[in-house]
Design an enzyme around this catalytic site. Structure first.
Site, PDB file in Angstrom:
ATOM      1  N   CYS A 113       0.913  -1.085   0.056  1.00 53.61           N
ATOM      2  CA  CYS A 113       0.037   0.100   0.164  1.00 53.61           C
ATOM      3  C   CYS A 113       0.938   1.208  -0.066  1.00 53.61           C
ATOM      4  O   CYS A 113       0.177   2.331  -0.373  1.00 53.61           O
ATOM      5  CB  CYS A 113      -1.072   0.083   1.117  1.00 53.61           C
ATOM      6  SG  CYS A 113      -2.050  -1.391   1.073  1.00 53.61           S
ATOM      7  N   HIS A 250      -3.269   7.285   1.994  1.00 46.41           N
ATOM      8  CA  HIS A 250      -3.627   6.186   1.664  1.00 46.41           C
ATOM      9  C   HIS A 250      -5.150   5.773   1.893  1.00 46.41           C
ATOM     10  O   HIS A 250      -5.219   5.926   3.311  1.00 46.41           O
ATOM     11  CB  HIS A 250      -2.735   5.010   2.112  1.00 46.41           C
ATOM     12  CG  HIS A 250      -3.068   3.445   1.761  1.00 46.41           C
ATOM     13  ND1 HIS A 250      -3.501   3.266   0.544  1.00 46.41           N
ATOM     14  CD2 HIS A 250      -3.354   2.551   2.545  1.00 46.41           C
ATOM     15  CE1 HIS A 250      -3.865   1.885   0.478  1.00 46.41           C
ATOM     16  NE2 HIS A 250      -3.768   1.631   1.883  1.00 46.41           N
ATOM     17  N   ASN A 280     -10.095   0.277  -0.548  1.00 51.20           N
ATOM     18  CA  ASN A 280      -8.522  -0.097  -0.591  1.00 51.20           C
ATOM     19  C   ASN A 280      -7.973  -0.462  -1.840  1.00 51.20           C
ATOM     20  O   ASN A 280      -8.274  -1.628  -1.924  1.00 51.20           O
ATOM     21  CB  ASN A 280      -8.247  -0.790   0.675  1.00 51.20           C
ATOM     22  CG  ASN A 280      -6.584  -0.752   0.978  1.00 51.20           C
ATOM     23  OD1 ASN A 280      -5.830  -0.391   0.047  1.00 51.20           O
ATOM     24  ND2 ASN A 280      -6.316  -1.138   2.093  1.00 51.20           N
TER      25      ASN A 280
END
Ligand code: UT7
Length: 323
Positions: A113, A250, A280
């Site tokens: 990520c 993020h 996500n």
């Protein structure tokens, strides 16, 4: 001194939207739980013919159009991904071929990520080092293809997509008034590698494997790690939360985003949130959020923008740039 200035941005999403309601038909879950615990309302899922490279190519073309440039103007492509089309070659060379480029060089960065933050920092170092003049920096993922669709603790959280930036070398004065990347602060600690990982790989099982996560453990570390690297970036540049125009975090979980902003004293009006729309998307989440907020005119030339992420490894990091 040379600065890496953003000249263009772009995004691409799969055609298919999967809502929380539809998720209720796949696993034992409900819209209320997902919204309350994560802020996610829907995610995009890649269909037949849609891959990490095809989404990355579309995002790259959009970023080039926005920059009024063509692939001939680019000399480096960096793709942040954990879901490459193939184990090798790199998705970046796949995208290079799709763009019809035979010049320059292309490679992938794998920091899960945090991948896009690492990729921007890498591109900036190459540009400032004189190895490249114009870079395509892409975050592209198809996490739907590594999810265990029987595991409700993970499959409701992730989605697919891609985003891209064009960075270009430009002469700056060496002050924080310069446009471009001002500082990067990268971290990792492999001691946490078993808290968020994929249980397969070419060298172990010979399979692709599925994503596994101890969500609560990741959550426990997230806010502290993210705020540490952001404070590091503020300290390195003599800036504070008051100077910031936009925080682009993020997009993993609304609670982590809100908790980090609160701890840093950044008002929520200055935080770009797209987790509700995209879920996500790992390395794609920051460039997708940038494309959303720059596309609708919120992020404007001269704005001070902080990018931050935390993810598998653990890896975490922040980049401070002036748009
Ligand atoms: O991008 C990389 C970084 N990754 C992340 O940032 C993820 C970080 N972690 C998180 O975002 C959160 O930990 C989750 C959203 C994954 C989970 O939220 P939580 O508040 O930590 O919930 P929990 O894991 O403590 O689970 C609470 C309850 C459990 O039931 P019991 O044991 O209390 O009876 C779970 O079984 O919620 C249950 N649960 C679900 N219920 C409905 C877990 N998943 C679901 C689900 N639907 N999808």
């Amino acid at each position: 001194m040379i600065r890496s200035v953003v000249r263009g941005f772009g995004a691409a999403l799969p055609k298919r939207v999967l809502t929380n309601r539809e998720m209720e038909d796949i696993v034992e879950t409900n819209d209320e739980w997902i919204v309350q615990r994560t802020g996610i309302r829907q995610r995009y899922i890649a269909g037949e013919g849609e891959t990490t490279a095809s989404l990355g190519e579309a995002a790259a073309r959009a970023a080039l159009d926005r920059a009024k440039l063509t692939p001939a103007d680019i000399d480096m492509i960096i793709v942040a991904t954990s879901t490459p089309d193939n184990t090798f070659p790199a998705t970046a060379v796949n995208i290079q071929a799709r763009l019809g480029m035979h010049h320059g060089f292309a490679f992938d960065v794998q920091a899960v990520c945090t991948g896009f933050v690492y990729a921007v920092a890498t591109a900036d170092a190459y540009i400032r080092g004189g190895l490249a003049r114009r870079a395509l920096v892409i975050g592209a993922e198809t996490f739907s293809r590594i999810l265990d669709w029987t595991d409700r603790t993970t499959c409701v959280l992730f989605g697919d997509g891609a985003g891209a930036l064009v960075l270009e070398a430009a002469e700056g004065k060496g002050t924080i008034a310069d446009r471009g990347v001002l500082t990067a602060n990268l971290r990792s600690d492999g001691a946490h590698r078993d808290k968020l990982y994929v249980d397969g790989g070419p060298s172990t099982t010979g399979t692709v494997g599925h994503l596994r996560m101890e969500g609560r453990e990741v959550f426990k570390h997230a806010v502290g790690m993210v705020t540490d690297v952001i404070e590091g970036a503020f300290n390195a540049t003599g800036t504070t939360a008051d100077d910031l125009d936009w925080l682009v975090p993020h997009q993993a979980n609304r609670r982590i985003i809100d908790g980090s902003a609160r701890k840093l004293g950044i008002p929520l009006e200055k935080v770009v949130v797209t987790v509700d729309l995209h879920g996500n998307t790992s390395a794609a989440s920051i460039p997708l959020a940038i494309a959303t907020a720059a596309g609708d005119g919120r992020i404007k030339e001269g704005d001070l923008v902080m990018l931050e992420a935390m993810g598998g490894g653990f890896t975490w990091g922040a980049v401070l740039l002036r748009w």
